[in-house]
Design a protein around this motif. Structure first.
Motif, PDB file in Angstrom:
ATOM      1  N   GLY A   1     -15.460 -45.485 -28.938  1.00 58.00           N
ATOM      2  CA  GLY A   1     -16.253 -44.617 -28.079  1.00 58.00           C
ATOM      3  C   GLY A   1     -17.659 -45.144 -27.874  1.00 58.00           C
ATOM      4  O   GLY A   1     -18.212 -45.056 -26.765  1.00 58.00           O
ATOM      5  N   ALA A   2     -18.244 -45.701 -28.944  1.00 62.45           N
ATOM      6  CA  ALA A   2     -19.590 -46.261 -28.829  1.00 62.45           C
ATOM      7  C   ALA A   2     -19.618 -47.440 -27.871  1.00 62.45           C
ATOM      8  O   ALA A   2     -20.564 -47.588 -27.071  1.00 62.45           O
ATOM      9  N   TRP A   3     -18.583 -48.306 -27.934  1.00 64.57           N
ATOM     10  CA  TRP A   3     -18.517 -49.434 -26.998  1.00 64.57           C
ATOM     11  C   TRP A   3     -18.387 -48.935 -25.561  1.00 64.57           C
ATOM     12  O   TRP A   3     -19.021 -49.478 -24.646  1.00 64.57           O
ATOM     13  N   LEU A   4     -17.612 -47.884 -25.355  1.00 68.36           N
ATOM     14  CA  LEU A   4     -17.467 -47.318 -24.015  1.00 68.36           C
ATOM     15  C   LEU A   4     -18.812 -46.802 -23.502  1.00 68.36           C
ATOM     16  O   LEU A   4     -19.168 -47.020 -22.336  1.00 68.36           O
ATOM     17  N   VAL A   5     -19.567 -46.148 -24.371  1.00 73.77           N
ATOM     18  CA  VAL A   5     -20.891 -45.640 -23.971  1.00 73.77           C
ATOM     19  C   VAL A   5     -21.813 -46.795 -23.606  1.00 73.77           C
ATOM     20  O   VAL A   5     -22.547 -46.741 -22.601  1.00 73.77           O
ATOM     21  N   VAL A   6     -21.791 -47.866 -24.405  1.00 76.07           N
ATOM     22  CA  VAL A   6     -22.630 -49.035 -24.123  1.00 76.07           C
ATOM     23  C   VAL A   6     -22.281 -49.629 -22.763  1.00 76.07           C
ATOM     24  O   VAL A   6     -23.170 -50.017 -21.984  1.00 76.07           O
TER      25      VAL A   6
ATOM     26  N   VAL B   1     -20.858 -48.036 -20.185  1.00 75.64           N
ATOM     27  CA  VAL B   1     -21.213 -47.100 -19.115  1.00 75.64           C
ATOM     28  C   VAL B   1     -22.717 -47.119 -18.840  1.00 75.64           C
ATOM     29  O   VAL B   1     -23.164 -47.201 -17.688  1.00 75.64           O
ATOM     30  N   VAL B   2     -23.505 -47.047 -19.909  1.00 79.47           N
ATOM     31  CA  VAL B   2     -24.958 -46.958 -19.756  1.00 79.47           C
ATOM     32  C   VAL B   2     -25.543 -48.217 -19.121  1.00 79.47           C
ATOM     33  O   VAL B   2     -26.499 -48.153 -18.334  1.00 79.47           O
TER      34      VAL B   2
END
Length: 381
Positions: free
Chosen positions: A221-226, A228-229
């Motif tokens: 999930g953290a990689w996905l956020v990185v 996206v942002v």
């Protein structure tokens, strides 16, 4: 398989115990079949949405999320099931039947397809078409593993080779050499993971520790956020091409000395994401487990289904919407399942799993031995 010699008093029981050992050695582990299918499904999804990435940030987000770890995961699985010892007749034969012959067949088919669709008149097996690069990479891995296994620090050597090859502009995609060297650390890591017994201990721990799965989900999930942002930044620097492990750093637009550190960081990221991905894979039998033994069919055949979509240009402009993205993802999952079916395997087995026994001379089973002590044969024992 190592033969078990019974004690003299147990000699009459030998015929009954030997078949049991053979059966146990061939027992399939559901976890690995689940992992194989999920990996190849990610490959199909990545290829299916690739044309959408030029016009859709949503598609590029999914693409970068997948490409950060899906081929490294495939290479790790391949390494886990590879044998580091000197190859015997059977292992050497399988390199030809499982890799070289299917590669020649599929490359010939691709040449014909490209001639009919694009008018391209060139048969060049040194430049693999689309997905066929991984077949050649597997062949390279199997050939060099027995030599790397002799060295004290094979994983460190593989890392140095992967990072170092990016500085060499003359190592290109011919015979998939640049890409094979680029992902070599993952293959070696898979082999070492089996040697260290990491996966077996890991599987036992995860079965009873729910919070580890929570950590794994948080990592992904953290990689996905990185992604996206920072999606516009990733687009500007063409991050997706770094995940191919193919071009030199100069070709990627980075000729600075620290470019190798970027690849090293991406390798570390891929290992972390793959570990998290494996931790979330079901350990027992599921509805996808049976598909895990047909991943090579999915890998080699899906490109022929996606090829018309790529060439028509339909996956661009107004067709790059979120609705099209979701539709393509679902369609790629359906393609993966369909190509894993028994019917497809029965029809295409002659080209995916050929058995050209007529190619080989009769050889005794076991390792091939030679009296030569160097490649030129100038010194003999």
């Amino acid at each position: 398989m190592t033969a078990v010699t019974p004690p003299p008093t147990a000699a009459p029981a030998a015929p009954r115990t030997a078949p049991k050992a053979k059966t146990a050695a061939k027992e399939r582990v559901p976890f690995w079949d689940n992992a194989r299918f999920l990996c190849v499904a990610l490959v199909v999804i990545g290829h299916g949405i690739q044309r959408l990435t030029s016009d859709s940030n949503n598609a590029l987000i999914v693409y970068l999320f997948i490409y950060a770890f899906h081929m490294p995961a495939f290479a790790i699985i391949s390494g886990y099931f590879s044998k580091p010892g000197p190859p015997g007749v059977r292992q050497m034969t399988k390199v030809i039947t499982d890799i070289i012959v299917p590669y020649v067949i599929m490359e010939s088919i691709w040449t014909l397809v490209q001639y009919l669709v694009e008018g391209k008149r060139e048969f060049n097996p040194t430049q693999p078409s689309w997905t066929l690069w991984f077949l050649l990479a597997l062949g390279i891995f199997r050939l060099i593993l027995p030599y790397l296994a002799l060295l004290r620090f094979p994983l460190l050597i593989a890392l140095a080779a992967s990072v170092g090859v990016g500085y060499l502009g003359n190592v290109d995609s011919t015979f998939s050499l640049s890409r094979a060297i680029g992902i070599l650390p993952f293959f070696i890591l898979g082999w070492k993971a089996k040697e260290w017994g990491i996966v077996d201990r890991w599987r036992g721990v995860v079965e009873h520790t729910w919070w580890l799965r929570g950590v794994a989900a948080a990592v992904l999930g953290a990689w996905l956020v990185v992604v996206v942002v920072n999606i516009q930044f990733w687009r500007d620097i063409d991050l997706r091409f770094w995940f191919f492990y193919d071009d030199s750093y100069t070709a990627l637009g980075e000729d600075q000395w620290w470019a190798g550190l970027v690849r090293l960081g991406l390798i570390g990221l891929a290992v972390l994401l793959t570990a998290a991905f494996f931790m979330l894979i079901p350990r027992g039998d599921t509805w996808i487990t049976g598909f895990g033994s047909a991943t090579m069919y999915v890998y080699l055949l899906h490109s022929f289904i996606l090829y018309p979509l790529r060439e028509t240009g339909i996956l661009k402009d107004e067709h790059a919407s979120a609705t099209w993205l979701l539709s393509m993802i679902l369609a790629c999952i359906a393609i993966s399942i369909a190509l894993s079916s028994p019917l497809v395997r029965r029809i295409f087995r002659p080209i995916i799993e050929p058995k050209p026994r007529w190619l080989f001379v009769e050889q005794p089973e076991g390792p091939m031995r030679s009296s030569r002590t160097d490649p030129t044969g100038s010194r003999r024992s």
